[in-house]
Each structure stands twice: as structure tokens, then as C-alpha cells.
Scaffold this motif. Structure first.
Motif, PDB file in Angstrom:
ATOM      1  N   LYS A  25       0.640  -1.288  -0.135  1.00 56.13           N
ATOM      2  CA  LYS A  25       0.029  -0.034  -0.014  1.00 56.13           C
ATOM      3  C   LYS A  25       1.004   1.195   0.001  1.00 56.13           C
ATOM      4  N   ALA A  26       1.835   1.210   0.525  1.00 56.49           N
ATOM      5  CA  ALA A  26       2.793   2.331   0.759  1.00 56.49           C
ATOM      6  C   ALA A  26       3.820   2.674  -0.544  1.00 56.49           C
ATOM      7  N   VAL A  27       3.760   1.560  -1.164  1.00 60.37           N
ATOM      8  CA  VAL A  27       4.973   1.523  -2.463  1.00 60.37           C
ATOM      9  C   VAL A  27       3.947   1.854  -3.657  1.00 60.37           C
ATOM     10  N   MET A  28       2.759   1.219  -4.059  1.00 60.38           N
ATOM     11  CA  MET A  28       1.960   1.310  -4.994  1.00 60.38           C
ATOM     12  C   MET A  28       0.286   1.562  -4.888  1.00 60.38           C
ATOM     13  N   PRO A  29       0.006   2.663  -4.381  1.00 62.18           N
ATOM     14  CA  PRO A  29      -1.042   3.193  -3.706  1.00 62.18           C
ATOM     15  C   PRO A  29      -2.148   2.874  -5.017  1.00 62.18           C
ATOM     16  N   ARG A  30      -2.097   3.209  -6.084  1.00 56.39           N
ATOM     17  CA  ARG A  30      -3.171   3.093  -7.168  1.00 56.39           C
ATOM     18  C   ARG A  30      -3.626   1.622  -7.461  1.00 56.39           C
ATOM     19  N   LEU A  31      -2.460   0.718  -7.689  1.00 53.50           N
ATOM     20  CA  LEU A  31      -2.638  -0.617  -7.742  1.00 53.50           C
ATOM     21  C   LEU A  31      -3.322  -1.000  -6.557  1.00 53.50           C
ATOM     22  N   VAL A  32      -2.958  -0.737  -5.332  1.00 57.69           N
ATOM     23  CA  VAL A  32      -3.765  -1.499  -4.016  1.00 57.69           C
ATOM     24  C   VAL A  32      -5.236  -0.841  -4.121  1.00 57.69           C
ATOM     25  N   ALA A  33      -5.547   0.491  -4.348  1.00 55.10           N
ATOM     26  CA  ALA A  33      -6.674   0.767  -4.365  1.00 55.10           C
ATOM     27  C   ALA A  33      -7.744   0.034  -5.502  1.00 55.10           C
ATOM     28  N   ALA A  34      -7.160  -0.224  -6.661  1.00 49.73           N
ATOM     29  CA  ALA A  34      -7.969  -1.126  -7.565  1.00 49.73           C
ATOM     30  C   ALA A  34      -8.054  -2.601  -7.130  1.00 49.73           C
ATOM     31  N   PHE A  35      -6.939  -3.124  -6.421  1.00 49.85           N
ATOM     32  CA  PHE A  35      -6.806  -4.378  -5.686  1.00 49.85           C
ATOM     33  C   PHE A  35      -8.089  -4.569  -4.688  1.00 49.85           C
ATOM     34  N   MET A  36      -8.286  -3.348  -3.939  1.00 47.13           N
ATOM     35  CA  MET A  36      -9.328  -3.351  -2.816  1.00 47.13           C
ATOM     36  C   MET A  36     -10.862  -3.482  -3.521  1.00 47.13           C
ATOM     37  N   ILE A  37     -11.018  -2.680  -4.420  1.00 49.95           N
ATOM     38  CA  ILE A  37     -12.300  -2.613  -5.106  1.00 49.95           C
ATOM     39  C   ILE A  37     -12.522  -3.928  -5.785  1.00 49.95           C
ATOM     40  N   ILE A  38     -11.775  -4.555  -6.322  1.00 50.59           N
ATOM     41  CA  ILE A  38     -11.914  -5.698  -6.989  1.00 50.59           C
ATOM     42  C   ILE A  38     -12.144  -6.872  -5.921  1.00 50.59           C
ATOM     43  N   ALA A  82     -15.402 -13.860   2.376  1.00 52.27           N
ATOM     44  CA  ALA A  82     -14.870 -12.490   3.163  1.00 52.27           C
ATOM     45  C   ALA A  82     -13.485 -12.725   4.074  1.00 52.27           C
ATOM     46  N   VAL A  83     -13.621 -14.231   4.766  1.00 50.75           N
ATOM     47  CA  VAL A  83     -12.377 -14.411   5.489  1.00 50.75           C
ATOM     48  C   VAL A  83     -11.080 -14.510   4.832  1.00 50.75           C
ATOM     49  N   TYR A  84     -11.077 -15.358   3.612  1.00 48.85           N
ATOM     50  CA  TYR A  84      -9.756 -15.674   2.738  1.00 48.85           C
ATOM     51  C   TYR A  84      -9.586 -14.412   2.027  1.00 48.85           C
ATOM     52  N   MET A  85     -10.482 -13.774   1.360  1.00 47.28           N
ATOM     53  CA  MET A  85     -10.155 -12.805   0.505  1.00 47.28           C
ATOM     54  C   MET A  85      -9.576 -11.574   1.439  1.00 47.28           C
ATOM     55  N   LEU A  86     -10.082 -11.055   2.476  1.00 42.95           N
ATOM     56  CA  LEU A  86      -9.722 -10.078   3.240  1.00 42.95           C
ATOM     57  C   LEU A  86      -8.390 -10.446   4.035  1.00 42.95           C
ATOM     58  N   TRP A  87      -8.169 -11.397   4.468  1.00 41.18           N
ATOM     59  CA  TRP A  87      -7.185 -12.002   4.955  1.00 41.18           C
ATOM     60  C   TRP A  87      -5.942 -11.978   3.772  1.00 41.18           C
ATOM     61  N   MET A  88      -5.979 -12.539   2.806  1.00 39.40           N
ATOM     62  CA  MET A  88      -5.265 -12.483   1.563  1.00 39.40           C
ATOM     63  C   MET A  88      -4.756 -10.863   1.507  1.00 39.40           C
ATOM     64  N   PHE A  89      -5.604 -10.266   1.319  1.00 43.36           N
ATOM     65  CA  PHE A  89      -5.539  -8.624   0.968  1.00 43.36           C
ATOM     66  C   PHE A  89      -4.880  -8.075   1.979  1.00 43.36           C
ATOM     67  N   GLN A  90      -4.970  -8.275   3.158  1.00 40.29           N
ATOM     68  CA  GLN A  90      -4.450  -7.496   4.246  1.00 40.29           C
ATOM     69  C   GLN A  90      -2.557  -8.031   4.356  1.00 40.29           C
ATOM     70  N   ARG A  91      -2.586  -9.421   4.111  1.00 36.84           N
ATOM     71  CA  ARG A  91      -1.203  -9.885   4.104  1.00 36.84           C
ATOM     72  C   ARG A  91      -0.101  -9.195   2.871  1.00 36.84           C
ATOM     73  N   VAL A  92      -0.919  -9.215   1.795  1.00 37.08           N
ATOM     74  CA  VAL A  92      -0.115  -8.807   0.497  1.00 37.08           C
ATOM     75  C   VAL A  92      -0.002  -7.056   0.621  1.00 37.08           C
ATOM     76  N   ASN A  93      -1.142  -6.457   1.098  1.00 37.38           N
ATOM     77  CA  ASN A  93      -1.000  -4.982   0.986  1.00 37.38           C
ATOM     78  C   ASN A  93      -0.773  -3.994   2.312  1.00 37.38           C
ATOM     79  N   TYR A  94      -0.863  -4.667   3.368  1.00 35.98           N
ATOM     80  CA  TYR A  94      -0.580  -4.121   4.700  1.00 35.98           C
ATOM     81  C   TYR A  94       0.312  -4.640   5.405  1.00 35.98           C
ATOM     82  N   GLY A  95       1.142  -3.890   6.481  1.00 36.90           N
ATOM     83  CA  GLY A  95       2.038  -4.331   7.390  1.00 36.90           C
ATOM     84  C   GLY A  95       3.224  -3.637   7.040  1.00 36.90           C
ATOM     85  N   THR A  96       4.391  -4.199   7.356  1.00 35.08           N
ATOM     86  CA  THR A  96       5.708  -3.503   7.081  1.00 35.08           C
ATOM     87  C   THR A  96       6.178  -4.332   5.812  1.00 35.08           C
TER      88      THR A  96
END
Length: 522
Positions: free
Chosen positions: A369-382, A424-438
Motif C-alpha cells: 500500500k505504501a509503495v503502489m497505492p493506485r494498484l492497491v486501490a484497484a485491488f481493494m475494489i475488485i 470474506a475471511v480468505y479474501m480479506l486475509w489475503m488482501f491484508q497480508r499482501v498490501n498492509y503491514g511492514t
């Protein structure tokens, strides 16, 4: 118009191969030519949509030509509210798949684009064929270009995945061919002449024992294509090993051929058998919903996670079809479109990440999210569209399917809702691990954000997900008359008993069938 729509991509594919053979022909010209042909096909699908009469349940834009008159085989194509948007979806995803491959396919692009355009021709032909022999021809023709797309431009185990894909699909197709020949023979026995036209075959009486086995032959072929649990084992390998464009078309369109086949052929041709087997198909559907979600939850590979999610999402589609009410079937058709957009978008995004990092392991990402915010924004909507957030496309189809299943049998609806929660569990968990954190991997710190070309690739899928969620009536209204006509053909008011061990004994009351007129659209 439909003939032009079907064969224009094939003509473009042939032109690409001819131009490729000329000396001095630049690769860039072939790329733009393939994209131009696919955009023209998409424009034609929009013309068909614009001229389609949404108040009519009849087949429109019908074209009929005798082909092999001695055996009653004709070139017969037409569109109704069920097939209309599958045409539009095919035209929509093909140029996106081509454009997504410009940076990832570096060798033999002309052949790659030619196979993709030939595949589009076959897919369009499947959705408009009203003659079973013609349908089978397009159904099998589709296997060849997809086999080469996976086998030539896929990843390490591409040959294994391509062979497995074609063997599974061909096995079911052979049984369906036997049933098609049997139907033509029955028509000859009843009328003295062969015919493979869908409407003509619906008018002939079919002995209960033959209807039982014909339904199984058709439905097995379609269940493998869906794929319905437990016939799904070919799908993860095909998705993981296919190039990004192949995965997009495979998830977005090819899998819908199975569910479309159930709606167009299995249920209206064999209504008594369909009524008997609907509860069993529904059980397999809800098992697939939960199984696909649970297996997705433990996948370390992004692409394999999205692949198993398709098993879960398409279980919803089959459940809606088996509910056999307006809400369920309409929701199933709508969910075919929504899944094509959202899952196609997910495969596009996974491909973009794979092109940057050359890995698809979830553990290799983090902090994007901190590196490519536009791609992550599209990732979030999809991602939100895929899990069915209200206001996006996934919600409408799942809501109607669960509503239709509840009206039929609340037990199926209860299990299906569990699948929504797990999704919702597996998709949001995947999204969080890929795009958030350090950021734990140094390679992730310098990844480029969404490029202009990638914006043109993912932007239309995001827009389509929002449009379908905000204005569902735009898509639901044209398909409703055709859905109601299907339900006239397959009525739960018929009395169905279990077949005896010989396959005989399938009994039902009379099934109403409204005559089908052929109209030319507005």
C-alpha cells in the motif's frame, strides 16, 4: 450480425498469421492489429445489446441456413436474454486479456494473439448456437486454442496442465456427443427426419429411461466445465500454469460455458430428469461453496487462491439454477457476469504483481500500500466486489441466489451464507497480508505503481464492477423474460419419482411449454 460477430475474431487471427509471415513486419503493428480486432468485436456486442428488445423472451437476430440437410444439421444462431450478456462479457474481456499480455508475452506474440482471437470465435459460437451439432462443434473447437495458450505460454508445469485440461473436458464432451446423436435419432423416430435444433428437440417425447441418461450425459460434460465439485481438480492446475490472459479468459468466460449449458440445454431439454436431479446438484453446489472457500483459505499462492475461489463462487451459480425460481435463475445468470468481471480482475492484478516480482507467494509480499497505492486501490475494489460488498457486482447475484434458494429450501440457503462468510475471511486475509503491514522484502520497496497501460487494463473491470452493483436493473431486465420462459418449461409442479435400477420409472406430469418465436431485435 451474429455471423459477423462469430467469425470476425477468426478472420483477425488468420490475418495476424499471414502478416506475421511477411518480412519486415513489426511486432508492434501486430499487437495493435489484434487489439483493434478485439475492440471491434466488443463494439459489435454492444450494438447487439443496444438493438436487443428487452421485453421479449424470443430468440433475436436469428440466422438459419441449411448445412447438412440429409441429417437435419443447420447453421442456426440466435440470442436471448440469457446469452446476450455472455456475448458482451466475452467481447469485454478479450481486449483486456490481450492488452494485459503486452509486457509479459515476449515471444511469438502473433501466434499468441491468433490463438486468443480464435478462442474468442469459439466462445461466441457456443453462446449463440441453437443447433446442438453446431454447439458441439464450437464447444470442442474451444479446446484447441486454450490448449496451446496454456501449453506454449504457460509456466513450468504447463504441458501437464494443458493435457489435463483437454482430457477432462474431452471426456465429458464425448458423452454429450453420444446423447446429441441419440436425440437426433429420437427426432427421426418421431417425425421421420433428423433434426438437432434445440426447439425441435424440445417438442419430441423422450422415454423416461433415455431422458434420465441423456440428462446425466449432458450434465456431466457441463459439470466438468463449471467445474462442479468433485470434478474440479483440473482447474487449479490450468489456472496456475496458464499465462495471465489465459487465466482471465478461463475464469471469466470458459467456466461459464458449463453453467450456461445447464440453463440452455440440460434443464429445458430434460425437464423431468432436471427436477429429479436438482436436489443432488444443489448438494454438490453447496459442498463446493464451502470446500472451495476452505481450500482457498490455506493457499500460499495467490493464483491458486483465486482459482479455488472460482470453485466456491460457481457453486453459487449452480445453486441458483437448481432453485428453479425467477430469483435463483436470474441471480445465477447475473453471477456468471459478476464472477467474470471480478475474478478476471483478480487474475489481472495477480499477473501484474507476478510480472514485477516473478513470484506469486503471498509470503513474499507485504506493505504494498505504501509503495503502489493506485494498484492497491484497484485491488481493494475488485476484492470487495468478489466478496459481495453491497454496491458492487458480487452482491446482487449472491443476494438473488440465496433468496431463490431460501424460497426453495432454506437449508441450502443456510449453507450458502456460510460460504459468503468464508469468502470474506480468505479474501480479506489475503488482501491484508499482501498490501498492509511492514515491507519485509527489499524487492518490494522499489516496485513501480500502476502504469498507464495497466490502468487501461484494470480500469474497465473496476468500472464494470461498480456499474453492475449500482445499476443491476440494466442487466436484470433483459434477461427476465427468457428466465421466465425457461421456468415455464421446467416446472416444479410436476410429480417426479426416483428411477428404478434400470434407469426407467422417471415419471412426471405435463410440463408447460410456450412456443418460441424468432424476432430480429429492435
Amino acid at each position: 450480425m451474429l455471423t459477423t460477430l462469430i467469425f470476425l475474431p477468426l478472420a483477425g487471427a488468420i490475418l495476424l498469421l499471414l502478416l506475421k509471415g511477411r518480412e519486415g513486419r513489426r511486432d508492434g503493428l501486430l499487437r495493435w492489429l489484434s487489439l483493434g480486432v478485439s475492440l471491434l468485436v466488443f463494439a459489435l456486442t454492444l450494438v447487439v445489446w443496444a438493438r436487443f428488445d428487452p421485453s421479449s423472451a424470443d430468440y433475436q437476430f436469428v440466422e438459419r441456413r441449411e448445412w447438412i440437410p440429409a441429417f437435419g444439421i443447420s447453421y442456426l444462431v440466435g440470442v436471448d436474454g440469457i446469452s446476450l450478456f455472455l456475448l458482451v462479457l466475452t467481447g469485454f474481456l478479450t481486449p483486456i486479456a490481450l492488452l494485459s499480455s503486452w509486457a509479459s508475452v515476449h515471444r511469438r506474440f502473433a501466434e499468441f494473439a491468433a490463438f486468443l482471437l480464435a478462442l474468442e470465435s469459439a466462445m461466441l459460437g457456443v453462446f449463440v448456437s441453437l443447433d446442438l451439432f453446431l454447439f458441439y462443434l464450437f464447444w470442442d473447437a474451444m479446446l484447441i486454442p486454450m490448449y496451446f495458450l496454456i501449453g506454449m505460454w504457460g509456466y513450468e508445469r504447463r504441458i501437464y496442465a494443458a493435457v489435463k485440461f483437454i482430457l477432462y473436458t474431452a471426456a465429458g464432451s464425448i458423452l454429450m456427443l453420444v446423447a446429441i446423436i441419440g436425440l437426433g435419432s429420437l427426432h427421426y423416430s418421431a417425425t421421420g427426419e433428423y433434426s438437432f435444433e434445440l426447439q425441435a428437440l424440445q417438442e419430441i417425447p423422450i422415454p423416461p429411461n433415455l431422458e434420465f441418461w441423456f440428462f446425466l450425459a449432458f450434465t456431466l460434460a457441463f459439470a466438468i466445465k463449471v467445474p462442479l465439485f468433485p470434478f474440479h481438480t483440473w482447474l487449479p492446475d490450468a489456472h496456475v500454469e496458464a499465462p495471465t490472459a489465459g487465466s482471465v479468459i478461463l475464469a471469466g468466460v470458459l467456466l461459464k460455458m458449463g453453467t450456461y449449458g445447464l440453463v440452455r440445454f440440460s434443464f429445458p431439454l430434460f425437464p423431468d430428469a432436471a427436477l429429479f436431479f436438482a436436489p443432488y446438484l444443489a448438494v454438490l453446489a453447496v459442498v463446493g461453496i464451502v470446500y472451495g472457500a476452505l481450500v482457498s483459505m490455506v493457499q500460499p499462492d495467490l493464483k491458486k487462491l483465486v482459482a479455488y475461489s472460482s470453485v466456491s463462487h460457481l457453486g453459487f451459480v449452480v445453486l441458483g439454477i437448481t432453485a428453479l425460481n425467477v430469483q435463483g435463475v436470474q441471480g445465477a445468470v447475473y453471477q456468471m457476469l459478476a464472477h467474470g468481471v471480478s475474478t478476471g480482475g483478480l487474475f489481472l492484478l495477480v499477473g501484474m504483481l507476478s510480472d514485477r516480482r516473478h513470484t506469486r507467494l503471498i509470503a513474499e509480499f507485504g506493505g504494498l500500500k505504501a509503495v503502489m497505492p493506485r494498484l492497491v486501490a484497484a485491488f481493494m475494489i475488485i476484492t470487495l466486489a468478489s466478496i459481495g460488498l453491497p454496491g458492487l457486482n458480487g452482491f446482487v447475484g449472491e443476494f438473488l441466489i440465496v433468496l431463490g434458494a431460501f424460497r426453495w429450501d432454506p437449508r441450502y440457503a443456510a449453507v450458502a451464507v456460510l460460504g459468503v462468510i468464508l469468502s470474506a475471511v480468505y479474501m480479506l486475509w489475503m488482501f491484508q497480508r499482501v498490501n498492509y503491514g511492514t515491507i519485509t522484502e527489499d524487492e518490494n520497496a522499489a516496485l513501480p505503481d500502476l502504469t498507464r497501460r495497466e490502468g487501461w487494463v484494470i480500469g474497465p473491470t473496476v468500472a464494470a464492477a461498480v456499474l453492475m452493483g449500482v445499476l443491476p436493473g440494466l442487466f436484470l431486465r433483459p434477461m427476465q423474460p427468457s428466465v421466465e420462459r425457461l421456468l415455464q418449461r421446467v416446472s416444479r409442479e410436476a410429480v417426479v419419482t426416483a428411477p428404478a435400477s434400470s434407469g426407467a420409472g422417471l415419471q412426471a406430469g405435463p410440463v408447460p411449454h410456450a412456443p418460441i418465436r424468432e424476432t430480429a431485435g429492435r
